[in-house]
Design a protein around this motif. Structure first.
Motif, PDB file in Angstrom:
ATOM      1  N   MET A 177      -6.288   8.599  -2.969  1.00 40.19           N
ATOM      2  CA  MET A 177      -5.507   7.820  -2.016  1.00 40.19           C
ATOM      3  C   MET A 177      -5.264   6.790  -2.925  1.00 40.19           C
ATOM      4  SD  MET A 177      -3.318   9.696  -0.994  1.00 40.19           S
ATOM      5  CE  MET A 177      -3.589  11.401  -1.038  1.00 40.19           C
ATOM      6  N   THR A 178      -4.660   5.216  -3.457  1.00 40.55           N
ATOM      7  CA  THR A 178      -4.893   4.244  -3.079  1.00 40.55           C
ATOM      8  C   THR A 178      -4.386   3.341  -1.652  1.00 40.55           C
ATOM      9  OG1 THR A 178      -3.251   3.866  -4.852  1.00 40.55           O
ATOM     10  CG2 THR A 178      -5.025   4.248  -6.478  1.00 40.55           C
ATOM     11  N   LYS A 179      -4.528   2.079  -2.077  1.00 43.61           N
ATOM     12  CA  LYS A 179      -3.987   0.963  -0.737  1.00 43.61           C
ATOM     13  C   LYS A 179      -3.038   1.489  -0.934  1.00 43.61           C
ATOM     14  CE  LYS A 179      -7.893  -1.800   0.599  1.00 43.61           C
ATOM     15  NZ  LYS A 179      -8.457  -2.836   1.109  1.00 43.61           N
ATOM     16  N   PRO A 180      -2.050   0.525  -2.100  1.00 41.54           N
ATOM     17  CA  PRO A 180      -0.608   0.924  -2.224  1.00 41.54           C
ATOM     18  C   PRO A 180      -0.120   2.135  -1.523  1.00 41.54           C
ATOM     19  CG  PRO A 180      -1.478   0.250  -4.090  1.00 41.54           C
ATOM     20  CD  PRO A 180      -2.762   0.885  -2.949  1.00 41.54           C
ATOM     21  N   ILE A 181      -0.680   3.607  -1.629  1.00 45.95           N
ATOM     22  CA  ILE A 181      -0.145   4.468  -1.589  1.00 45.95           C
ATOM     23  C   ILE A 181      -0.541   4.824  -0.104  1.00 45.95           C
ATOM     24  CG2 ILE A 181      -0.130   6.814  -1.373  1.00 45.95           C
ATOM     25  CD1 ILE A 181      -0.366   7.435  -4.709  1.00 45.95           C
ATOM     26  N   LEU A 182      -1.342   4.218   0.668  1.00 48.45           N
ATOM     27  CA  LEU A 182      -1.685   4.321   1.497  1.00 48.45           C
ATOM     28  C   LEU A 182      -0.909   3.205   2.516  1.00 48.45           C
ATOM     29  CD1 LEU A 182      -5.498   4.599   1.403  1.00 48.45           C
ATOM     30  CD2 LEU A 182      -4.214   6.238   2.439  1.00 48.45           C
ATOM     31  N   ARG A 183      -0.050   2.063   1.966  1.00 54.31           N
ATOM     32  CA  ARG A 183       1.022   1.257   3.098  1.00 54.31           C
ATOM     33  C   ARG A 183       1.532   2.174   2.889  1.00 54.31           C
ATOM     34  NH1 ARG A 183      -2.906  -2.204   0.563  1.00 54.31           N
ATOM     35  NH2 ARG A 183      -2.897  -4.043   1.136  1.00 54.31           N
ATOM     36  N   SER A 184       2.469   2.590   1.877  1.00 52.42           N
ATOM     37  CA  SER A 184       3.737   3.100   1.719  1.00 52.42           C
ATOM     38  C   SER A 184       3.615   4.345   3.246  1.00 52.42           C
ATOM     39  CB  SER A 184       4.024   4.567   0.680  1.00 52.42           C
ATOM     40  OG  SER A 184       3.026   5.476   0.750  1.00 52.42           O
ATOM     41  N   GLU A 207       5.331  10.762  -3.296  1.00 51.33           N
ATOM     42  CA  GLU A 207       5.372  12.377  -3.107  1.00 51.33           C
ATOM     43  C   GLU A 207       3.749  12.819  -3.012  1.00 51.33           C
ATOM     44  OE1 GLU A 207       7.759  14.994  -1.500  1.00 51.33           O
ATOM     45  OE2 GLU A 207       7.595  12.663  -1.544  1.00 51.33           O
ATOM     46  N   ALA A 208       3.857  12.805  -4.366  1.00 46.53           N
ATOM     47  CA  ALA A 208       2.399  14.121  -4.389  1.00 46.53           C
ATOM     48  C   ALA A 208       1.203  13.817  -3.796  1.00 46.53           C
ATOM     49  CB  ALA A 208       1.971  13.750  -5.733  1.00 46.53           C
ATOM     50  N   ALA A 209       1.384  12.214  -2.874  1.00 46.16           N
ATOM     51  CA  ALA A 209       0.343  12.240  -2.012  1.00 46.16           C
ATOM     52  C   ALA A 209       0.644  12.262  -0.565  1.00 46.16           C
ATOM     53  CB  ALA A 209      -0.039  10.382  -1.985  1.00 46.16           C
ATOM     54  N   ARG A 210       1.673  12.750  -0.472  1.00 46.78           N
ATOM     55  CA  ARG A 210       2.494  12.983   0.577  1.00 46.78           C
ATOM     56  C   ARG A 210       1.879  14.516   0.642  1.00 46.78           C
ATOM     57  NH1 ARG A 210       6.804  16.290   2.832  1.00 46.78           N
ATOM     58  NH2 ARG A 210       7.146  16.420   0.253  1.00 46.78           N
ATOM     59  N   MET A 211       2.781  15.150  -0.287  1.00 44.27           N
ATOM     60  CA  MET A 211       2.311  16.550  -0.634  1.00 44.27           C
ATOM     61  C   MET A 211       0.955  17.061  -0.465  1.00 44.27           C
ATOM     62  SD  MET A 211       5.372  17.574  -3.181  1.00 44.27           S
ATOM     63  CE  MET A 211       4.743  18.915  -3.541  1.00 44.27           C
TER      64      MET A 211
END
Length: 107
Positions: free
Chosen positions: A1-8, A87-91
């Motif tokens: 995970m990157t920070k932008p994805i973590l922010r989401s 969405e891929a990160a969430r899954m």
């Protein structure tokens, strides 16, 4: 995970500092490939383990309330590529036993 994805997912810079271990890798910055610093990344299993803790869940609830926002609002974007990565990160996080997006929003 990157920070932008973590922010989401509700993460802030201070939450990353306080809850996550040192980055598990670095990846090239896609926006500034030639000049940008590499982006820190964490495995979905690492993020899921942290998001399962009562401490992080309590922090997330307080943080969203203080910011007067929801995880859904934080994840909104017109960028289809980023939306697909979120969405891929969430899954991936949920498959590791992390807090489902919907459960976190229901707080």
């Amino acid at each position: 995970m990157t920070k932008p994805i973590l922010r989401s997912r509700g993460w802030t810079d201070s939450a990353v500092r306080d809850f996550l271990p040192q980055p598990e890798g670095l990846k090239p910055n896609p926006r500034f490939a030639a000049t940008g610093a590499p982006m820190p990344v964490w495995r979905p299993a690492t993020v899921a383990a942290v998001e399962r803790t009562p401490e992080w869940q309590a922090w997330l609830e307080r943080s969203l309330r203080r910011r007067k926002t929801t995880l859904e609002a934080l994840a909104e974007t017109e960028d289809e590529d980023f939306r697909a990565r979120v969405e891929a990160a969430r899954m991936a996080i949920e498959s590791e036993g992390g807090v489902p997006h919907e459960a976190a929003e229901g707080r």
